[in-house]
Motif scaffolding. Structure first.
Motif, PDB file in Angstrom:
ATOM      1  N   TYR A  15      41.571  46.061  70.944  1.00  0.00           N
ATOM      2  CA  TYR A  15      42.109  46.893  69.854  1.00  0.00           C
ATOM      3  C   TYR A  15      42.772  46.033  68.781  1.00  0.00           C
ATOM      4  O   TYR A  15      42.500  46.191  67.584  1.00  0.00           O
ATOM      5  N   TYR A  16      43.619  45.094  69.190  1.00  0.00           N
ATOM      6  CA  TYR A  16      44.364  44.298  68.223  1.00  0.00           C
ATOM      7  C   TYR A  16      43.558  43.129  67.669  1.00  0.00           C
ATOM      8  O   TYR A  16      44.028  42.440  66.758  1.00  0.00           O
ATOM      9  N   SER A  17      42.359  42.900  68.180  1.00  0.00           N
ATOM     10  CA  SER A  17      41.503  41.862  67.605  1.00  0.00           C
ATOM     11  C   SER A  17      40.778  42.353  66.360  1.00  0.00           C
ATOM     12  O   SER A  17      40.230  41.553  65.604  1.00  0.00           O
ATOM     13  N   ILE A  18      40.762  43.655  66.138  1.00  0.00           N
ATOM     14  CA  ILE A  18      40.043  44.244  65.003  1.00  0.00           C
ATOM     15  C   ILE A  18      40.824  44.002  63.714  1.00  0.00           C
ATOM     16  O   ILE A  18      42.033  44.236  63.651  1.00  0.00           O
ATOM     17  N   HIS A  19      40.140  43.542  62.683  1.00  0.00           N
ATOM     18  CA  HIS A  19      40.780  43.334  61.385  1.00  0.00           C
ATOM     19  C   HIS A  19      41.363  44.639  60.861  1.00  0.00           C
ATOM     20  O   HIS A  19      40.734  45.702  61.000  1.00  0.00           O
ATOM     21  N   SER A  20      42.523  44.536  60.256  1.00  0.00           N
ATOM     22  CA  SER A  20      43.181  45.713  59.688  1.00  0.00           C
ATOM     23  C   SER A  20      42.272  46.424  58.688  1.00  0.00           C
ATOM     24  O   SER A  20      41.556  45.774  57.912  1.00  0.00           O
ATOM     25  N   ILE A  30      39.422  53.220  71.121  1.00  0.00           N
ATOM     26  CA  ILE A  30      40.106  52.342  72.073  1.00  0.00           C
ATOM     27  C   ILE A  30      41.578  52.723  72.202  1.00  0.00           C
ATOM     28  O   ILE A  30      42.131  52.744  73.312  1.00  0.00           O
ATOM     29  N   ARG A  31      42.212  53.059  71.098  1.00  0.00           N
ATOM     30  CA  ARG A  31      43.636  53.426  71.147  1.00  0.00           C
ATOM     31  C   ARG A  31      43.847  54.685  71.976  1.00  0.00           C
ATOM     32  O   ARG A  31      44.775  54.757  72.800  1.00  0.00           O
ATOM     33  N   ASP A 294      59.732  56.097  75.384  1.00  0.00           N
ATOM     34  CA  ASP A 294      60.083  54.789  74.834  1.00  0.00           C
ATOM     35  C   ASP A 294      59.050  53.743  75.241  1.00  0.00           C
ATOM     36  O   ASP A 294      58.709  52.858  74.455  1.00  0.00           O
ATOM     37  N   ALA A 295      58.542  53.846  76.479  1.00  0.00           N
ATOM     38  CA  ALA A 295      57.578  52.861  76.970  1.00  0.00           C
ATOM     39  C   ALA A 295      56.258  52.948  76.209  1.00  0.00           C
ATOM     40  O   ALA A 295      55.654  51.924  75.881  1.00  0.00           O
ATOM     41  N   VAL A 296      55.798  54.167  75.922  1.00  0.00           N
ATOM     42  CA  VAL A 296      54.553  54.324  75.166  1.00  0.00           C
ATOM     43  C   VAL A 296      54.718  53.733  73.764  1.00  0.00           C
ATOM     44  O   VAL A 296      53.841  53.022  73.259  1.00  0.00           O
ATOM     45  N   TRP A 297      55.871  54.006  73.158  1.00  0.00           N
ATOM     46  CA  TRP A 297      56.156  53.424  71.840  1.00  0.00           C
ATOM     47  C   TRP A 297      56.212  51.908  71.943  1.00  0.00           C
ATOM     48  O   TRP A 297      55.693  51.187  71.090  1.00  0.00           O
ATOM     49  N   TYR A 298      56.811  51.405  73.016  1.00  0.00           N
ATOM     50  CA  TYR A 298      56.953  49.969  73.220  1.00  0.00           C
ATOM     51  C   TYR A 298      55.580  49.305  73.347  1.00  0.00           C
ATOM     52  O   TYR A 298      55.371  48.190  72.858  1.00  0.00           O
ATOM     53  N   MET A 299      54.636  50.004  73.992  1.00  0.00           N
ATOM     54  CA  MET A 299      53.304  49.429  74.176  1.00  0.00           C
ATOM     55  C   MET A 299      52.667  49.087  72.836  1.00  0.00           C
ATOM     56  O   MET A 299      52.027  48.035  72.688  1.00  0.00           O
ATOM     57  N   PHE A 300      52.860  49.935  71.844  1.00  0.00           N
ATOM     58  CA  PHE A 300      52.259  49.668  70.542  1.00  0.00           C
ATOM     59  C   PHE A 300      53.176  48.828  69.651  1.00  0.00           C
ATOM     60  O   PHE A 300      52.726  48.262  68.651  1.00  0.00           O
ATOM     61  N   ARG A 301      54.453  48.718  70.038  1.00  0.00           N
ATOM     62  CA  ARG A 301      55.344  47.780  69.358  1.00  0.00           C
ATOM     63  C   ARG A 301      54.924  46.346  69.660  1.00  0.00           C
ATOM     64  O   ARG A 301      55.283  45.414  68.924  1.00  0.00           O
ATOM     65  N   LEU A 302      54.153  46.152  70.703  1.00  0.00           N
ATOM     66  CA  LEU A 302      53.635  44.824  71.029  1.00  0.00           C
ATOM     67  C   LEU A 302      52.688  44.304  69.955  1.00  0.00           C
ATOM     68  O   LEU A 302      52.283  43.138  69.985  1.00  0.00           O
ATOM     69  N   ARG A 303      52.342  45.166  69.012  1.00  0.00           N
ATOM     70  CA  ARG A 303      51.441  44.774  67.924  1.00  0.00           C
ATOM     71  C   ARG A 303      51.907  43.507  67.219  1.00  0.00           C
ATOM     72  O   ARG A 303      51.105  42.616  66.907  1.00  0.00           O
TER      73      ARG A 303
END
Length: 351
Positions: A15-20, A30-31, A294-303
């Motif tokens: 997911y995070y390998s995809i260009h913005s 994927i998200r 909070d954990a679900v939010w944290y997962m995408f804060r890893l961005r």
């Protein structure tokens, strides 16, 4: 729980390998699947808590060492941390592939079944594999049924440990609290159906696509509509640009980073943040369910941690870019070589 979690790093890496601002269709698919894997993880935790277990995502061996075999016994493919690519999507389809045994008695089969790929090793029957992940879940259900028949007190877990639907929402389903055999069956069968579409086909009763068919859309280049044949979606075209992706080093390890470099520091920082994410989930599943949101939010804060790595070339890798390694101290399990042994597989299944 180890199985459901093992898929999350590989989905997040792609997911995070995809260009913005590119590949919006693929990124969305994927998200959504990653969020629904969090739902599956929560359902499995509810079942474990209902029978008096203690979920611990920080336990030694909980996080696989990538590349890895999934911790349910599948040994005909490994799961890598790789960028969004045809190879990544092929692995996603293998993770979620459907498979139903002809009968309950054939759920366990010999590993040498004419070369046919078989999943999920049995910790009690050497040389045997389950027919599919869905059948693996059915075997868990059957085990619960047999134990409950002899032990009326099986579902002894405290209700306060259950994560209810008010603490987690995803468009693909709501949390099922588990207090008895019936609710445990519903929770586990929901996981299998949403991943594989095992009993409900391409779409479930709510019209949602199973994960396997979501990923098949990326391979076939078209969306499914209700009534479609599994290999012939007839919906709108789905656009994929395989080139608009950072070329990450597949399954990078901390040892790949120059000692003392900024990238090495960023990789270690990411792993520390991911360890904190697992600790937060563990608290949520042990009496503090309000922390799950909070954990679900944290997962995408890893961005931010992903971006500090994937946007930078990794020295000495022929132009490949850096990527998180998901090496969590004391929580990382053995790699695929160790998992090949029957003992290692049994430990992974029972852990």
């Amino acid at each position: 729980m180890a199985l459901e979690h093992a898929t999350i790093p590989t989905y997040l890496t792609a997911y995070y390998s995809i260009h913005s601002a590119t590949n919006s269709d693929a990124a969305h698919i994927i998200r959504v699947v990653a969020v629904e894997e969090m739902l599956h993880l929560t359902l499995a935790a509810n079942v474990l808590n209902a029978i008096g277990g203690t979920p611990d995502l920080t336990a030694p061996g909980f996080v696989p060492s990538y590349p890895a075999y999934l911790p349910d016994g599948e040994d005909d493919f490994t799961v890598d941390l790789r960028p969004f690519s045809p190879e990544a999507v092929e692995t996603f389809c293998k993770i979620e592939r459907p498979g139903k045994a002809p009968s309950g008695s054939s759920r366990l089969v010999r590993a040498s079944d004419n070369g046919r790929p078989l999943l999920a090793a049995s910790p009690t029957a050497k040389g045997m594999r389950f027919y599919s992940i869905g059948e693996f879940y059915e075997e868990i259900i059957e085990g619960l049924e047999k134990v409950a028949a002899d032990d009326p007190g099986l579902f002894c877990g405290h209700p306060a440990l259950q994560v209810g639907p008010e603490y987690f929402y995803s468009g693909g389903g709501t949390v099922i609290t588990v207090s008895d055999l019936d609710s445990a069956r519903r929770a586990l069968r929901f996981i299998a159906a949403q991943g594989e579409g095992l009993d409900s086909g391409i779409h479930d009763a709510d019209g949602e696509l199973a994960h396997y068919y979501r990923f098949r859309q990326l391979q076939l280049g078209r969306y499914y509509q209700v009534g479609d044949h599994p290999d012939a979606p007839s919906g709108p075209p789905l656009s994929v640009s395989w080139d608009d992706v950072y070329r990450l080093k597949v399954s990078a390890r901390l040892a790949d980073y120059p000692a003392g470099s900024e990238l090495a520091g960023a990789a270690r920082k990411f792993n520390a943040d991911y360890e904190a994410f697992l600790a937060l989930l563990t608290k949520a599943f042990n009496g503090k369910p309000d922390l799950l949101q909070d954990a679900v939010w944290y997962m995408f804060r890893l961005r931010d941690g992903f971006n500090r790595l994937v946007r930078n070339p990794l020295p000495g890798s022929d132009g490949l870019h850096a990527a998180p390694t998901f090496e969590i101290p004391n929580a990382v399990g053995p790699g695929p070589d160790a998992a090949r042994t029957a003992g290692g597989t049994a430990q992974a299944v029972t852990r």
